[in-house]
Design an enzyme around this catalytic site. Structure first.
Site, PDB file in Angstrom:
ATOM      1  N   CYS A 118       0.813  -1.223   0.000  1.00 52.36           N
ATOM      2  CA  CYS A 118       0.000   0.000   0.000  1.00 52.36           C
ATOM      3  C   CYS A 118       0.842   1.267   0.000  1.00 52.36           C
ATOM      4  O   CYS A 118       0.426   2.300  -0.530  1.00 52.36           O
ATOM      5  CB  CYS A 118      -0.924   0.026   1.210  1.00 52.36           C
ATOM      6  SG  CYS A 118      -1.881  -1.472   1.451  1.00 52.36           S
ATOM      7  N   HIS A 160      -8.752   3.782  -2.561  1.00 48.99           N
ATOM      8  CA  HIS A 160      -7.375   3.435  -2.193  1.00 48.99           C
ATOM      9  C   HIS A 160      -6.740   2.562  -3.274  1.00 48.99           C
ATOM     10  O   HIS A 160      -6.636   1.349  -3.127  1.00 48.99           O
ATOM     11  CB  HIS A 160      -7.396   2.719  -0.843  1.00 48.99           C
ATOM     12  CG  HIS A 160      -6.066   2.237  -0.358  1.00 48.99           C
ATOM     13  ND1 HIS A 160      -4.860   2.767  -0.767  1.00 48.99           N
ATOM     14  CD2 HIS A 160      -5.761   1.248   0.531  1.00 48.99           C
ATOM     15  CE1 HIS A 160      -3.875   2.130  -0.150  1.00 48.99           C
ATOM     16  NE2 HIS A 160      -4.401   1.208   0.634  1.00 48.99           N
ATOM     17  N   CYS A 218      -0.900   2.876   6.596  1.00 51.61           N
ATOM     18  CA  CYS A 218      -0.564   1.509   6.975  1.00 51.61           C
ATOM     19  C   CYS A 218      -0.231   0.708   5.720  1.00 51.61           C
ATOM     20  O   CYS A 218      -0.529   1.118   4.599  1.00 51.61           O
ATOM     21  CB  CYS A 218      -1.702   0.862   7.748  1.00 51.61           C
ATOM     22  SG  CYS A 218      -3.273   0.756   6.849  1.00 51.61           S
TER      23      CYS A 218
END
Length: 396
Positions: A96, A348, A379
């Site tokens: 991510c 995202h 995160c």
């Protein structure tokens, strides 16, 4: 050879609109590379003194590095953009935080004096390359990470609810409703126009269309509506599609330079790099890792959370954002937190999300001269967190 570190500035930050992943997504008929190319063009066009030949490297975050996102996409996009053969590039994977890591690496390279000008960013086309596509985990990976839940990000969010039950589903839903409201208000006020670069694509009927608006925000979101959603990661769980970020397609990019060079060229940088940090912890609760990453970045900068005027936290899940803010001593509805909404509304697209945080930060710095320091944090799957602190210099 030891020497004084150079100051690093972000000159500009741009992104595409973010689309929903899948056949109904606005970028279903667009390749990942073609999301990136308009951003490279825009960074040069918006900052005329800058030229492609000045770019000494392109550091590009991309999580699923295969098919159209393989073959070192960070190198390919400059050639596809018409920048010739002489601009290097690479691809970076920290899941991510791939794109935010690309920014951190770029800042380090400039600060060390290795280069003066870089483009850093990220892309993820989750419609074409879903999360986990073609991965082959090691036979001992589950044992190494604690249990099977570490492989599934939704289950890691459920684990946070389990370990810290004070963060309830109702709190997560309330946070999500507030996020959607803030995003809608920002969109209606035209806040996205300065950062979204139009992308030409083809719709389902074969017509050419120009995409310049995010697809994911749901302004009609209510507590009642969220309460009725299913919990796909666990029966009678607490994580739903309404209090989790979506699966998305998009790209974001930042033009970074050595400060003196930027000013001497007549450019107008928007923010200065202050510090960055990465941290790691139990992969089964990966969402809480922005806390130690931010604490490390603050310590390096000689700052506290009280010094931070804007907090851009990537909301992979509402519960992990609630936990992180609480442990950092910040109220969930503090006006410093994601003033224009976050990933629960906009989406995202993995590696594109970190540079998206920087684009939001840059735009907010430009319109708010009283804001001095800003935090971008997120995160990372497999139990990591990444944070970068910036200083506002837009009004200089």
């Amino acid at each position: 050879m030891a020497g004084k570190l150079s100051e690093v500035v972000a000159v500009d930050a741009v992104r595409t609109a973010f689309g929903r992943a899948g056949e109904k997504g606005i970028f279903w008929n667009t390749r990942a590379e073609d999301l990136c190319i308009p951003l490279l063009h825009a960074l040069m066009e918006r900052n005329p003194p800058a030229k492609p030949e000045m770019v000494e490297d392109i550091l590009w975050g991309v999580t699923n590095q295969m098919k159209e996102q393989g073959g070192t996409i960070g190198r390919m996009i400059s050639m596809l953009a018409g920048w010739g053969w002489n601009v290097p590039g690479c691809s970076i994977d920290r899941m991510c935080a791939s794109g935010l890591t690309a920014l951190g690496f770029a800042c380090s390279n400039i600060a060390s004096g290795m280069v003066d000008c870089l483009v850093a960013g990220g892309v993820e086309h989750m419609g074409h390359l879903p999360m986990g596509f073609m991965r082959d985990p090691h036979p001992r990976a589950e044992e190494a990470m604690g249990d099977a839940s570490a492989f599934n990000m939704g289950q890691t969010a459920e684990n946070i609810h389990d370990r810290w039950p004070e963060f309830t589903k109702e709190m997560a839903d309330a946070y999500a409703v507030e996020c959607q409201a803030k995003a809608h208000k920002a969109i209606e006020a035209g806040k996205m126009k300065s950062m979204i670069i139009p992308v030409e694509t083809v719709d389902a009927e074969g017509n050419k269309v120009v995409i310049d608006q995010d697809q994911a925000p749901r302004p009609s979101t209510t507590m009642e509506g969220l309460a009725s959603l299913k919990t796909p990661f666990r029966e009678n769980g607490r994580v739903t599609p309404g209090n989790a970020s979506g699966l998305n397609d998009g790209a974001s990019a930042v033009l970074l330079m050595e400060a003196d060079k930027a000013w001497d060229m007549g450019l107008h940088p928007v923010m200065r790099y202050v510090s960055s940090a990465v941290a790691a912890l139990d992969p089964r609760v990966m969402g809480i890792a922005p806390v130690p990453a931010t604490q490390k970045a603050l310590k390096k900068a000689g700052l506290t959370m009280d010094d931070i005027d804007i907090i851009e936290i990537n909301e992979a899940f509402a519960v992990q954002a609630l936990y992180c803010l609480n442990r950092l001593g910040v109220e969930w509805n503090d006006p410093r937190v994601n003033p224009w909404g976050g990933a629960l509304a906009f989406g995202h697209p993995l590696a594109a999300s970190g540079p998206r945080l920087a684009a939001f930060m840059a735009a907010q710095f430009r319109e708010n001269p009283k804001a001095r320091y800003g935090l971008c944090t997120m995160c990372v799957g497999r139990g990591q967190g990444y944070s970068i602190i910036w200083e506002n210099i837009a009004q200089k």
